[in-house]
Each structure stands twice: as structure tokens, then as C-alpha cells.
Scaffold this motif. Sequence first.
Motif, PDB file in Angstrom:
ATOM      1  N   LEU A  48       0.655  -1.482   0.127  1.00  0.00           N
ATOM      2  CA  LEU A  48      -0.026  -0.096  -0.032  1.00  0.00           C
ATOM      3  C   LEU A  48       1.600   0.851  -0.092  1.00  0.00           C
ATOM      4  N   THR A  49       0.761   2.245  -0.841  1.00  0.00           N
ATOM      5  CA  THR A  49       1.609   3.380  -0.849  1.00  0.00           C
ATOM      6  C   THR A  49       1.153   4.552  -1.105  1.00  0.00           C
ATOM      7  N   GLY A  50       0.926   5.754  -0.387  1.00  0.00           N
ATOM      8  CA  GLY A  50       0.416   6.727  -0.216  1.00  0.00           C
ATOM      9  C   GLY A  50       1.178   8.024  -0.705  1.00  0.00           C
ATOM     10  N   LEU A  51       0.656   8.899  -1.394  1.00  0.00           N
ATOM     11  CA  LEU A  51       1.833   9.788  -2.015  1.00  0.00           C
ATOM     12  C   LEU A  51       1.110  11.296  -2.134  1.00  0.00           C
ATOM     13  N   TYR A  52       1.881  12.647  -2.127  1.00  0.00           N
ATOM     14  CA  TYR A  52       1.116  13.361  -2.292  1.00  0.00           C
ATOM     15  C   TYR A  52       2.572  14.731  -2.742  1.00  0.00           C
ATOM     16  N   ARG A  53       1.985  15.560  -3.512  1.00  0.00           N
ATOM     17  CA  ARG A  53       2.788  16.280  -4.398  1.00  0.00           C
ATOM     18  C   ARG A  53       2.272  17.529  -4.110  1.00  0.00           C
ATOM     19  N   SER A  54       2.362  19.196  -4.159  1.00  0.00           N
ATOM     20  CA  SER A  54       2.631  20.286  -3.861  1.00  0.00           C
ATOM     21  C   SER A  54       3.588  21.198  -4.726  1.00  0.00           C
ATOM     22  N   GLN A  55       3.008  20.936  -5.912  1.00  0.00           N
ATOM     23  CA  GLN A  55       4.255  22.186  -7.262  1.00  0.00           C
ATOM     24  C   GLN A  55       4.397  22.984  -6.728  1.00  0.00           C
ATOM     25  N   TRP A  56       5.146  24.101  -7.075  1.00  0.00           N
ATOM     26  CA  TRP A  56       5.842  25.330  -7.967  1.00  0.00           C
ATOM     27  C   TRP A  56       4.987  25.630  -6.438  1.00  0.00           C
ATOM     28  N   VAL A  57       5.215  25.988  -4.931  1.00  0.00           N
ATOM     29  CA  VAL A  57       4.455  26.604  -3.721  1.00  0.00           C
ATOM     30  C   VAL A  57       5.092  27.643  -4.305  1.00  0.00           C
ATOM     31  N   GLY A  58       3.691  28.953  -4.134  1.00  0.00           N
ATOM     32  CA  GLY A  58       4.125  29.939  -4.323  1.00  0.00           C
ATOM     33  C   GLY A  58       2.708  30.646  -5.624  1.00  0.00           C
ATOM     34  N   VAL A  59       2.974  29.641  -6.199  1.00  0.00           N
ATOM     35  CA  VAL A  59       1.783  29.920  -7.833  1.00  0.00           C
ATOM     36  C   VAL A  59       0.662  30.121  -7.124  1.00  0.00           C
ATOM     37  N   GLU A  60      -0.278  30.238  -7.516  1.00  0.00           N
ATOM     38  CA  GLU A  60      -1.545  30.709  -7.829  1.00  0.00           C
ATOM     39  C   GLU A  60      -2.354  29.465  -8.971  1.00  0.00           C
ATOM     40  N   GLY A  61      -3.330  27.980  -8.552  1.00  0.00           N
ATOM     41  CA  GLY A  61      -3.157  27.528  -9.489  1.00  0.00           C
ATOM     42  C   GLY A  61      -2.361  26.325  -9.820  1.00  0.00           C
ATOM     43  N   ALA A  62      -1.251  26.262  -9.031  1.00  0.00           N
ATOM     44  CA  ALA A  62      -0.043  24.864  -9.800  1.00  0.00           C
ATOM     45  C   ALA A  62      -0.550  23.901  -9.064  1.00  0.00           C
ATOM     46  N   PRO A  63      -0.063  23.082  -9.764  1.00  0.00           N
ATOM     47  CA  PRO A  63      -0.206  21.274  -9.917  1.00  0.00           C
ATOM     48  C   PRO A  63      -0.632  21.005  -7.753  1.00  0.00           C
ATOM     49  N   GLU A  64      -1.878  20.289  -7.733  1.00  0.00           N
ATOM     50  CA  GLU A  64      -0.969  19.291  -5.864  1.00  0.00           C
ATOM     51  C   GLU A  64      -2.001  17.783  -6.504  1.00  0.00           C
ATOM     52  N   THR A  65      -1.465  16.866  -6.534  1.00  0.00           N
ATOM     53  CA  THR A  65      -1.313  15.682  -6.571  1.00  0.00           C
ATOM     54  C   THR A  65      -1.368  15.126  -5.623  1.00  0.00           C
ATOM     55  N   GLN A  66      -2.536  13.653  -5.657  1.00  0.00           N
ATOM     56  CA  GLN A  66      -2.458  13.145  -4.373  1.00  0.00           C
ATOM     57  C   GLN A  66      -3.126  11.697  -5.177  1.00  0.00           C
ATOM     58  N   THR A  67      -2.337  10.494  -4.598  1.00  0.00           N
ATOM     59  CA  THR A  67      -2.653   9.231  -5.191  1.00  0.00           C
ATOM     60  C   THR A  67      -2.471   8.129  -3.737  1.00  0.00           C
ATOM     61  N   VAL A  68      -3.653   7.217  -4.035  1.00  0.00           N
ATOM     62  CA  VAL A  68      -3.184   6.241  -3.332  1.00  0.00           C
ATOM     63  C   VAL A  68      -3.723   4.951  -3.781  1.00  0.00           C
ATOM     64  N   SER A  69      -1.860   3.460  -3.985  1.00  0.00           N
ATOM     65  CA  SER A  69      -2.134   2.484  -4.587  1.00  0.00           C
ATOM     66  C   SER A  69      -1.932   1.440  -3.404  1.00  0.00           C
ATOM     67  N   PHE A  70      -2.457   0.209  -4.149  1.00  0.00           N
ATOM     68  CA  PHE A  70      -2.802  -1.395  -3.694  1.00  0.00           C
ATOM     69  C   PHE A  70      -2.455  -2.356  -5.412  1.00  0.00           C
ATOM     70  N   ASP A  71      -1.060  -2.673  -4.490  1.00  0.00           N
ATOM     71  CA  ASP A  71      -0.737  -3.680  -5.350  1.00  0.00           C
ATOM     72  C   ASP A  71      -0.550  -5.420  -4.472  1.00  0.00           C
ATOM     73  N   THR A  72      -0.891  -6.373  -5.180  1.00  0.00           N
ATOM     74  CA  THR A  72      -0.225  -7.275  -5.102  1.00  0.00           C
ATOM     75  C   THR A  72       0.053  -8.559  -5.434  1.00  0.00           C
ATOM     76  N   ALA A  73       0.960  -9.478  -5.395  1.00  0.00           N
ATOM     77  CA  ALA A  73       0.986 -10.642  -6.231  1.00  0.00           C
ATOM     78  C   ALA A  73       0.087 -11.577  -5.470  1.00  0.00           C
ATOM     79  N   LEU A  74      -1.121 -12.667  -6.578  1.00  0.00           N
ATOM     80  CA  LEU A  74      -1.989 -13.660  -6.413  1.00  0.00           C
ATOM     81  C   LEU A  74      -0.633 -14.770  -5.763  1.00  0.00           C
ATOM     82  N   PRO A  75      -2.005 -15.828  -5.077  1.00  0.00           N
ATOM     83  CA  PRO A  75      -0.790 -16.924  -4.299  1.00  0.00           C
ATOM     84  C   PRO A  75      -0.011 -17.772  -5.209  1.00  0.00           C
ATOM     85  N   ASN A  76       0.032 -17.296  -6.520  1.00  0.00           N
ATOM     86  CA  ASN A  76       0.208 -18.242  -7.349  1.00  0.00           C
ATOM     87  C   ASN A  76       1.945 -17.648  -7.806  1.00  0.00           C
ATOM     88  N   LYS A  77       2.113 -16.621  -7.422  1.00  0.00           N
ATOM     89  CA  LYS A  77       2.873 -15.405  -8.064  1.00  0.00           C
ATOM     90  C   LYS A  77       2.922 -15.534  -9.761  1.00  0.00           C
TER      91      LYS A  77
END
Length: 308
Positions: A48-77
Motif C-alpha cells: 500500500l503506497t500513498g503519495l502527496y505532491r505540491s508543485q511550484w509552491v507560491g504560484v496560484e493554481g499550481a499543480p497538487e496531486t494525491q494518489t493511493v495505490s495497492f497491489d499484490t501478487a496472487l498466491p501462485n505469483k
Amino acid sequence: MKKYIVAAALVLSAWQSRAQQDAMYTQYMFNTLAINPAYAGSRNVPSLTGLYRSQWVGVEGAPETQTVSFDTALPNKRVGAGIQVFNDKLGVTNTTGANLSYAYRILMEKGTLAFGLQASVTQYRADFSSVRLNSANPSDMAFYSNVNKVMPNFGAGIYYNTDKFYLGLSTPHLFNNRLVNDSVTTSNALAARQYLHFFMSSGYVFTLDQTFKLKPSVLFKGVAGAPLQLDLNCNLWIADRFAVGAQYRTGDAVAGILELQASDQIRIGYSYDRSTSKLVDYNSGSHEIMIRYEFGFRKDRIVGPRYF
């Protein structure tokens, strides 16, 4: 006046240009599922991975990104599965969505070769009517109608990895969806739309001695109508617990990266970007924070730490 010029440039780039449209990450090596569905299950344990990015701090309307991801291998790999939800805001536009990833994994003598497919759904919203226009021309048609559209898409990728090496090729979405409401009669030639993005990523771990390991990696990004962009990254791992690194992104920024393997299951990362373009005069940098938690038991884990 400078602030309004920069804000207007952000809006116009989101509406008209074919430059890179997908969210950008400095710590792409921790968010590989966002660009390559074949990565799903490559760590062999639920992750399980979470990531937050605030780009070009100080610029009005600059990009802001949040992601959450989950991955796994099934039992047989041999099969990997993953899901990612994301939210990306840029100026008056907001993109929210989810990706479902499937990877068929071929176990080889020294590594694993995976073929991945991705299905996604994205809600794209643009509040153009909120843009403050010049009083001399208050009826610009480009900002007359707001956009609220749900778009399905599909992607594909290939990913090969060993304990110390990886190589991936991918395109996260194959359809060039129009970024306008379906009722709008703008011609296909003029309508803003999604464009194909292509990614190639690779990395290797060099063992210097029992304490130090060097981990260089590279990411090529290409999209129709925009220059090819290259991310060059190099991290120095110390006792498999702490890493310090740097990154250069062509035409855009340099970055410093810190990583901490806080425990066998928890990894934390932080990066700080400094613009090398003309935007450096208008922002104080970009910040990105990542945390990963692995649910696997010791019997399910490979021998030694995972670097990718």
C-alpha cells in the motif's frame, strides 16, 4: 501582474497544449503503478503506497496531486493485481479517477517478465467560468462553458525485474478522449483532448561494499506535440536503511531525495524540487511525500530488501 500572467499560463496549458497531461512525480520509482500496469505484484507481497505532491509552491493554481495505490501478487505469483485512486488539481481544472491493473507474470531463472493491462475511469472538471478575464474582453468563448466529463480508458505495459534491476515500457491510456462536454460542437482538430503518453523506465543497484549501494534510475516520458523529457536519478543507500539522492529533469527542475526504511514493512520518502525554467522566479519549489506499507509475512518476502 506577474502572478496573473503565471496563473493564465497554467490555465491555457491545461486547456490548449499537448504538453505532458498526466501528473508528474519525482519519486516515480515508488509510484510505478501509476505509469505501468505490469508493475502490479512485482514486490511479491501486498503493498500500500500513498503519495502527496505540491508543485511550484507560491504560484496560484499550481499543480497538487494525491494518489493511493495497492497491489499484490496472487498466491501462485503468476498474476498481479492493483488499484490506484488519484486526484490531480491544476488551476481551474481537476482530474479524479481510478485505475485497475492486471499483470500476467512469467517467472524466469533470474527475474520476472510481466505483461500488464489497465482499465481506468477519470472525471475531468474545468471551471472556466471562474477565470477572471480582462474587462476589455469579458466574453472570451474559450472560458464560456465549464467542463464536467467522465472518460474511460485503457493502458498497457511490459515490466522485467530482478532483485537489482528493472526495465519497463508502458502507455497508461490509449484513447484520445476529448476534454470538452459531449454537447460541444468544437471540431476534432481544435478540441482539447487526452494524448498518448509513453514511458520507459529502468534502474539498477550497484553494490559498492557491505554498507553502501548505488541505485541509478532513468525515466523517459513522451507525448505527442511535446519535447521528450528525461528524468535522471541516483540514490546512495546506506546500510539498507537510509538513502540520499538527486534528480535532474530536463528542461524543468533539479531535486533532492531522502528515503528511510523505517522498518521491514514501512518506507518513507521525501523530495524537494527546484525549478530550472523561468518559473524559478515565481515559486519556492515543489514538495513530495511518500509512505509505503507492506503487509507480507517474512516467509513471503524475498531474501534481502527490495529497491524498486
